[in-house]
Design an enzyme around this catalytic site. Sequence first.
Site, mmCIF file in Angstrom:
data_model
loop_
_atom_site.group_PDB
_atom_site.id
_atom_site.type_symbol
_atom_site.label_atom_id
_atom_site.label_comp_id
_atom_site.label_asym_id
_atom_site.label_seq_id
_atom_site.Cartn_x
_atom_site.Cartn_y
_atom_site.Cartn_z
ATOM 1 N N SER A 132 12.382 40.666 -2.952
ATOM 2 C CA SER A 132 12.246 39.216 -2.773
ATOM 3 C C SER A 132 12.083 38.585 -4.153
ATOM 4 O O SER A 132 11.593 39.239 -5.081
ATOM 5 C CB SER A 132 10.994 38.920 -1.938
ATOM 6 O OG SER A 132 10.658 37.549 -2.039
ATOM 7 N N TYR A 145 2.145 40.121 -0.644
ATOM 8 C CA TYR A 145 3.590 40.197 -0.379
ATOM 9 C C TYR A 145 4.348 40.428 -1.694
ATOM 10 O O TYR A 145 5.221 41.309 -1.777
ATOM 11 C CB TYR A 145 4.039 38.897 0.283
ATOM 12 C CG TYR A 145 5.521 38.833 0.581
ATOM 13 C CD1 TYR A 145 6.035 39.405 1.739
ATOM 14 C CD2 TYR A 145 6.402 38.196 -0.289
ATOM 15 C CE1 TYR A 145 7.396 39.350 2.020
ATOM 16 C CE2 TYR A 145 7.757 38.137 -0.022
ATOM 17 C CZ TYR A 145 8.251 38.708 1.135
ATOM 18 O OH TYR A 145 9.605 38.650 1.406
ATOM 19 N N ALA A 146 4.001 39.639 -2.723
ATOM 20 C CA ALA A 146 4.694 39.765 -4.005
ATOM 21 C C ALA A 146 4.497 41.171 -4.583
ATOM 22 O O ALA A 146 5.444 41.790 -5.092
ATOM 23 C CB ALA A 146 4.179 38.704 -4.980
ATOM 24 N N ALA A 147 3.273 41.686 -4.472
ATOM 25 C CA ALA A 147 3.000 43.035 -4.995
ATOM 26 C C ALA A 147 3.799 44.080 -4.223
ATOM 27 O O ALA A 147 4.345 45.024 -4.811
ATOM 28 C CB ALA A 147 1.499 43.327 -4.907
ATOM 29 N N SER A 148 3.880 43.901 -2.911
ATOM 30 C CA SER A 148 4.634 44.884 -2.113
ATOM 31 C C SER A 148 6.110 44.866 -2.506
ATOM 32 O O SER A 148 6.756 45.916 -2.589
ATOM 33 C CB SER A 148 4.482 44.602 -0.604
ATOM 34 O OG SER A 148 5.200 43.443 -0.197
ATOM 35 N N LYS A 149 6.662 43.693 -2.777
ATOM 36 C CA LYS A 149 8.083 43.597 -3.099
ATOM 37 C C LYS A 149 8.371 44.074 -4.529
ATOM 38 O O LYS A 149 9.434 44.624 -4.802
ATOM 39 C CB LYS A 149 8.584 42.171 -2.879
ATOM 40 C CG LYS A 149 8.539 41.740 -1.404
ATOM 41 C CD LYS A 149 9.376 42.645 -0.520
ATOM 42 C CE LYS A 149 9.484 42.142 0.914
ATOM 43 N NZ LYS A 149 10.334 43.022 1.752
ATOM 44 N N ILE A 177 15.761 32.158 2.727
ATOM 45 C CA ILE A 177 16.795 32.386 3.740
ATOM 46 C C ILE A 177 16.248 31.888 5.075
ATOM 47 O O ILE A 177 15.109 32.227 5.443
ATOM 48 C CB ILE A 177 17.141 33.897 3.832
ATOM 49 C CG1 ILE A 177 17.419 34.487 2.440
ATOM 50 C CG2 ILE A 177 18.314 34.113 4.790
ATOM 51 C CD1 ILE A 177 18.563 33.856 1.680
HETATM 52 N N1 NAD Z 1 13.755 35.072 4.888
HETATM 53 C C1 NAD Z 1 13.555 35.021 3.571
HETATM 54 O O1 NAD Z 1 13.602 33.952 2.959
HETATM 55 C C2 NAD Z 1 13.283 36.283 2.799
HETATM 56 C C3 NAD Z 1 13.142 36.187 1.418
HETATM 57 C C4 NAD Z 1 12.918 37.335 0.673
HETATM 58 C C5 NAD Z 1 12.827 38.568 1.307
HETATM 59 N N2 NAD Z 1 12.944 38.640 2.653
HETATM 60 C C6 NAD Z 1 12.811 39.958 3.266
HETATM 61 O O2 NAD Z 1 13.868 40.185 4.176
HETATM 62 C C7 NAD Z 1 13.420 41.070 5.206
HETATM 63 C C8 NAD Z 1 13.762 40.473 6.559
HETATM 64 O O3 NAD Z 1 13.050 39.251 6.697
HETATM 65 P P1 NAD Z 1 13.448 38.096 7.737
HETATM 66 O O4 NAD Z 1 13.586 36.859 6.973
HETATM 67 O O5 NAD Z 1 14.545 38.566 8.605
HETATM 68 O O6 NAD Z 1 12.074 37.998 8.534
HETATM 69 P P2 NAD Z 1 11.780 37.800 10.087
HETATM 70 O O7 NAD Z 1 10.365 37.405 10.169
HETATM 71 O O8 NAD Z 1 12.822 36.946 10.699
HETATM 72 O O9 NAD Z 1 11.968 39.277 10.646
HETATM 73 C C9 NAD Z 1 11.081 40.306 10.357
HETATM 74 C C10 NAD Z 1 11.183 41.318 11.479
HETATM 75 O O10 NAD Z 1 10.295 42.394 11.164
HETATM 76 C C11 NAD Z 1 9.595 42.738 12.351
HETATM 77 N N3 NAD Z 1 8.304 43.347 12.014
HETATM 78 C C12 NAD Z 1 7.170 42.721 11.593
HETATM 79 N N4 NAD Z 1 6.194 43.611 11.417
HETATM 80 C C13 NAD Z 1 6.705 44.825 11.742
HETATM 81 C C14 NAD Z 1 6.185 46.131 11.757
HETATM 82 N N5 NAD Z 1 4.902 46.388 11.454
HETATM 83 N N6 NAD Z 1 6.989 47.143 12.140
HETATM 84 C C15 NAD Z 1 8.290 46.893 12.484
HETATM 85 N N7 NAD Z 1 8.841 45.680 12.487
HETATM 86 C C16 NAD Z 1 8.056 44.658 12.113
HETATM 87 C C17 NAD Z 1 9.426 41.444 13.124
HETATM 88 O O11 NAD Z 1 9.204 41.704 14.513
HETATM 89 C C18 NAD Z 1 10.742 40.758 12.848
HETATM 90 O O12 NAD Z 1 11.717 41.064 13.832
HETATM 91 C C19 NAD Z 1 11.924 41.256 4.978
HETATM 92 O O13 NAD Z 1 11.702 42.489 4.308
HETATM 93 C C20 NAD Z 1 11.557 40.097 4.091
HETATM 94 O O14 NAD Z 1 10.415 40.354 3.322
HETATM 95 C C21 NAD Z 1 13.172 37.532 3.420
#
Ligand code: NAD
Length: 238
Positions: A132, A145-149, A177
Amino acid sequence: MLVTGAAGGIGREVAALFAGSGADLVLADLDADALEELAVGLRNGTGRVLTVQYDGGDPRSAERLVSEAVGEFGGIDVLVPAAGIYPEKAVADMTDDEWQRVISVNLNGVFTLINRSIPHLCPGAAIVNFASVAGHRGSRLHAHYAASKAGIIALTRSLAMELGPDVRVNAVSPGTIMTPMVRDLVADRGDALLSNTPLARNGEPREIAAVVAFLASNAASYITGETLHVNGGLFMAG
Ligand SMILES: NC(=O)c1ccc[n+]([C@@H]2O[C@H](COP(=O)([O-])OP(=O)(O)OC[C@H]3O[C@@H](n4cnc5c(N)ncnc54)[C@H](O)[C@@H]3O)[C@@H](O)[C@H]2O)c1
């Protein structure tokens, strides 16, 4: 291909894109109902679809997931650990449990899934992780979150060194997104983020799925250990 967080905004687009090219799918998510709903639509394709309820924060759940996937399909050719959580909390107010949960799902969960998958990766397999912008720049009220990424970026590079030449490991690093994850962020700070985004809009999940598919494909056959920014220019200009 195996994708976690499959019921999420980005995960479901990744699943749909791979389904469209006839891939067999293993869809994993904490939300079993959403997963089943998604699978109903995808089962019309040519590939087979396996759904597994999975908790990224529980190593035994990763073991079950890998074992079910390998039992059904024999191996894993594309692994996309996309499950993640993004809670808001100032470090000063954060409990140990709150910190641990985010690290546990977003970073430890990716480690355990990849660790359990390694013996079953097909030759030529590709792993595409999710970083991210926050992992590069930090994020106010989302330090965990930032540390995990940031950890994901280092894990990706380290794995690329360990798993080559048979397996490529890359990450995609999205900006803002339009998925449920950033609904609050966009409502609170959307205008400020857009004013720092040269492409002047937020990204769509399909624009991330396309990059995942590229990194997993032969078109990216000489790319490994890389984290690809997909943020409309926000990282550069923001
Ligand atoms: N949307 C953004 O702007 C954005 C930006 C940077 C990074 N990301 C990364 O993209 C990836 C997807 O994000 P997204 O935007 O689709 O998010 P989202 O919230 O739409 O989807 C996340 C999904 O993960 C599932 N989830 C949550 N905790 C869980 C767990 N303990 N075990 C299994 N599943 C679990 C949720 O049920 C959900 O379906 C993530 O890793 C997120 O950090 C997203």
